[in-house]
Write a protein that holds these residues in place. Sequence first.
Motif, short mmCIF file in Angstrom:
data_model
loop_
_atom_site.label_atom_id
_atom_site.label_comp_id
_atom_site.label_asym_id
_atom_site.label_seq_id
_atom_site.Cartn_x
_atom_site.Cartn_y
_atom_site.Cartn_z
N TYR A 41 -0.81 17.75 5.28
CA TYR A 41 0.44 18.31 4.77
C TYR A 41 1.43 17.24 4.32
O TYR A 41 2.55 17.57 3.94
N LEU A 42 0.98 15.97 4.37
CA LEU A 42 1.80 14.87 3.87
C LEU A 42 1.06 14.24 2.69
O LEU A 42 1.26 14.65 1.55
N ASN A 43 0.16 13.32 2.94
CA ASN A 43 -0.66 12.78 1.85
C ASN A 43 -1.47 13.90 1.19
O ASN A 43 -1.68 13.89 -0.03
N GLY A 44 -1.89 14.87 1.98
CA GLY A 44 -2.66 15.99 1.43
C GLY A 44 -1.86 16.87 0.50
O GLY A 44 -2.43 17.52 -0.39
N GLU A 45 -0.55 16.95 0.70
CA GLU A 45 0.30 17.71 -0.22
C GLU A 45 0.31 17.04 -1.59
O GLU A 45 0.26 17.72 -2.63
N ILE A 46 0.36 15.72 -1.60
CA ILE A 46 0.33 14.99 -2.87
C ILE A 46 -1.03 15.15 -3.53
O ILE A 46 -1.13 15.34 -4.76
N ALA A 47 -2.10 15.09 -2.74
CA ALA A 47 -3.44 15.29 -3.28
C ALA A 47 -3.57 16.68 -3.90
O ALA A 47 -4.12 16.84 -5.00
N LEU A 48 -3.06 17.69 -3.22
CA LEU A 48 -3.10 19.06 -3.73
C LEU A 48 -2.36 19.20 -5.05
O LEU A 48 -2.89 19.74 -6.03
N VAL A 93 -9.22 1.68 0.58
CA VAL A 93 -8.46 2.36 -0.46
C VAL A 93 -8.86 1.85 -1.84
O VAL A 93 -9.06 2.63 -2.78
N ASP A 94 -9.00 0.53 -1.99
CA ASP A 94 -9.37 -0.04 -3.29
C ASP A 94 -10.74 0.43 -3.73
O ASP A 94 -10.97 0.72 -4.92
N ALA A 95 -11.68 0.51 -2.78
CA ALA A 95 -13.02 0.98 -3.12
C ALA A 95 -12.98 2.42 -3.61
O ALA A 95 -13.62 2.79 -4.59
N ALA A 96 -12.19 3.27 -2.91
CA ALA A 96 -12.07 4.66 -3.32
C ALA A 96 -11.37 4.79 -4.66
O ALA A 96 -11.76 5.60 -5.50
N ALA A 97 -10.35 3.98 -4.87
CA ALA A 97 -9.61 4.03 -6.14
C ALA A 97 -10.52 3.61 -7.29
O ALA A 97 -10.47 4.20 -8.39
N GLY A 98 -11.37 2.61 -7.08
CA GLY A 98 -12.30 2.19 -8.11
C GLY A 98 -13.27 3.28 -8.47
O GLY A 98 -13.58 3.51 -9.64
N PRO A 117 -5.79 8.70 -5.81
CA PRO A 117 -6.82 8.11 -4.95
C PRO A 117 -6.29 7.49 -3.67
O PRO A 117 -6.97 7.53 -2.63
N VAL A 118 -5.09 6.91 -3.71
CA VAL A 118 -4.55 6.29 -2.50
C VAL A 118 -4.25 7.36 -1.45
O VAL A 118 -4.67 7.25 -0.29
N ASN A 119 -3.57 8.40 -1.84
CA ASN A 119 -3.24 9.46 -0.88
C ASN A 119 -4.48 10.23 -0.44
O ASN A 119 -4.57 10.65 0.72
N ASP A 120 -5.44 10.42 -1.35
CA ASP A 120 -6.70 11.06 -0.95
C ASP A 120 -7.35 10.28 0.19
O ASP A 120 -7.80 10.86 1.19
N THR A 121 -7.41 8.97 0.02
CA THR A 121 -8.09 8.13 1.02
C THR A 121 -7.32 8.08 2.33
O THR A 121 -7.91 8.15 3.42
N LEU A 122 -6.00 7.98 2.24
CA LEU A 122 -5.19 7.96 3.47
C LEU A 122 -5.33 9.28 4.23
O LEU A 122 -5.41 9.29 5.46
N LEU A 148 0.83 -1.20 0.00
CA LEU A 148 0.00 0.00 0.00
C LEU A 148 0.86 1.25 0.00
O LEU A 148 0.59 2.23 -0.72
N PHE A 149 1.94 1.23 0.78
CA PHE A 149 2.86 2.36 0.76
C PHE A 149 3.47 2.54 -0.63
O PHE A 149 3.63 3.67 -1.11
N ALA A 150 3.81 1.44 -1.28
CA ALA A 150 4.38 1.54 -2.62
C ALA A 150 3.41 2.23 -3.59
O ALA A 150 3.84 3.01 -4.45
N ARG A 151 2.13 1.97 -3.41
CA ARG A 151 1.14 2.64 -4.26
C ARG A 151 1.06 4.14 -3.95
O ARG A 151 0.98 4.97 -4.87
N ALA A 152 1.08 4.49 -2.67
CA ALA A 152 1.06 5.91 -2.29
C ALA A 152 2.31 6.61 -2.80
O ALA A 152 2.26 7.75 -3.29
N LEU A 153 3.45 5.91 -2.69
CA LEU A 153 4.72 6.48 -3.14
C LEU A 153 4.72 6.69 -4.65
O LEU A 153 5.20 7.73 -5.15
N ALA A 154 4.19 5.74 -5.40
CA ALA A 154 4.14 5.88 -6.86
C ALA A 154 3.32 7.10 -7.26
O ALA A 154 3.69 7.84 -8.18
N GLU A 155 2.20 7.33 -6.56
CA GLU A 155 1.42 8.54 -6.82
C GLU A 155 2.24 9.79 -6.52
O GLU A 155 2.23 10.76 -7.30
N GLY A 156 2.94 9.78 -5.40
CA GLY A 156 3.75 10.93 -5.02
C GLY A 156 4.82 11.23 -6.05
O GLY A 156 5.05 12.39 -6.42
#
Length: 341
Positions: free
Chosen positions: A282-289, A330-335, A299-304, A219-227
């Motif tokens: 300011y962490l996952n939310g920075e990536i979302a922004l 996370v999978d439901a949100a990503a879908g 979607p992964v960082n949004d959900t986290l 799951l972290f790898a997915r968040a990192l890939a988005e970042g």
Amino acid sequence: MRYIIIGAGAVGGTIGGRLAESGYDVVLVARGAHYEALRAGGLRLTTPEGTQVHQLPVVQGPDDLAPLRSDDVLVLAVKTQDSTAALDAWSACPVTGGGTAGELLPLVCAQNGVESERLALRRFRRVHAMCVWLPATHIEPGAVSAAGTPQSGMLHLGRYPTGTDETARHIAADLEKSRFLAPVVPDVMRWKYAKLLSNLANAIEAVSGLLTSDGGRALFARALAEGQAVLAAAGIEAAGREEQAEARDGRIMFDPFDGSERVGGSSWQSLDRGTGTIEADYLNGEIALLGRLHGVPTPVNDTLQRLANSFARERRAASSMTVGELVQVVDAAAGTTEVAH
């Protein structure tokens, strides 16, 4: 120089305590039960060398210390969600001889994320950024532990947005004498963006515990890939993994020094203390922004971000959702996001 540590928690308490051990003039700033404990019994700093109690001046805010000295250095070590209130209060504080802290004094942002420097530069003319690699824990009022050895941590330092100056070199020299690595670099935000990417794991850790399972690491790898995709789209460079490893290689060991099980990092500790807030915006939310600004789905960082904030707001226990449950959410949100796009 006198160091005023605004936020004497895990990071601020370790920096302040180590500076005090080396004979530097330190004032701690804290609130609530932590303030009361520091005032009554001092700062109990536990490191691999043992526990020392530092009887240091402690205040609740600038009114307790005004006017400030012209040789003061302000070290901002609160969580980013608390930055605006702290910056507003301290920037207006008068300095002996005339002027205010915002006009005259250097301020160092010793925090996760990349937003506080921008907030600070609206209020302070002399802003320094610090990339904090410092394994430390603050759960009990009055007590901080730091597990790094033989150095307590690595603190890259530079002017914000870029460059170096004599003040940075002076601060770094004091830190180097106080059991820290403190490289002065002209591109300090490269290091802070690299740390931001690693901190995308904080929300996972806070909600579901240490990343010891394959599911958590995946799951972290997915968040990192988005970042990484977001930073590439935004044209933002981060220090590479090999560069970071080389900087720390053989200089800092992070293993718990007393054989105890490692607790979670800064976000986990916020939930464990029941503070009601967390730094996810300011962490996952920075990536979302950045993703929204540059058209990259996150979607992964949004959900986290959403889940971590929910846990903090509702004061749910740290690590109380299983990794499997978290992945399902996370999978439901990503879908849903994929359908929307």
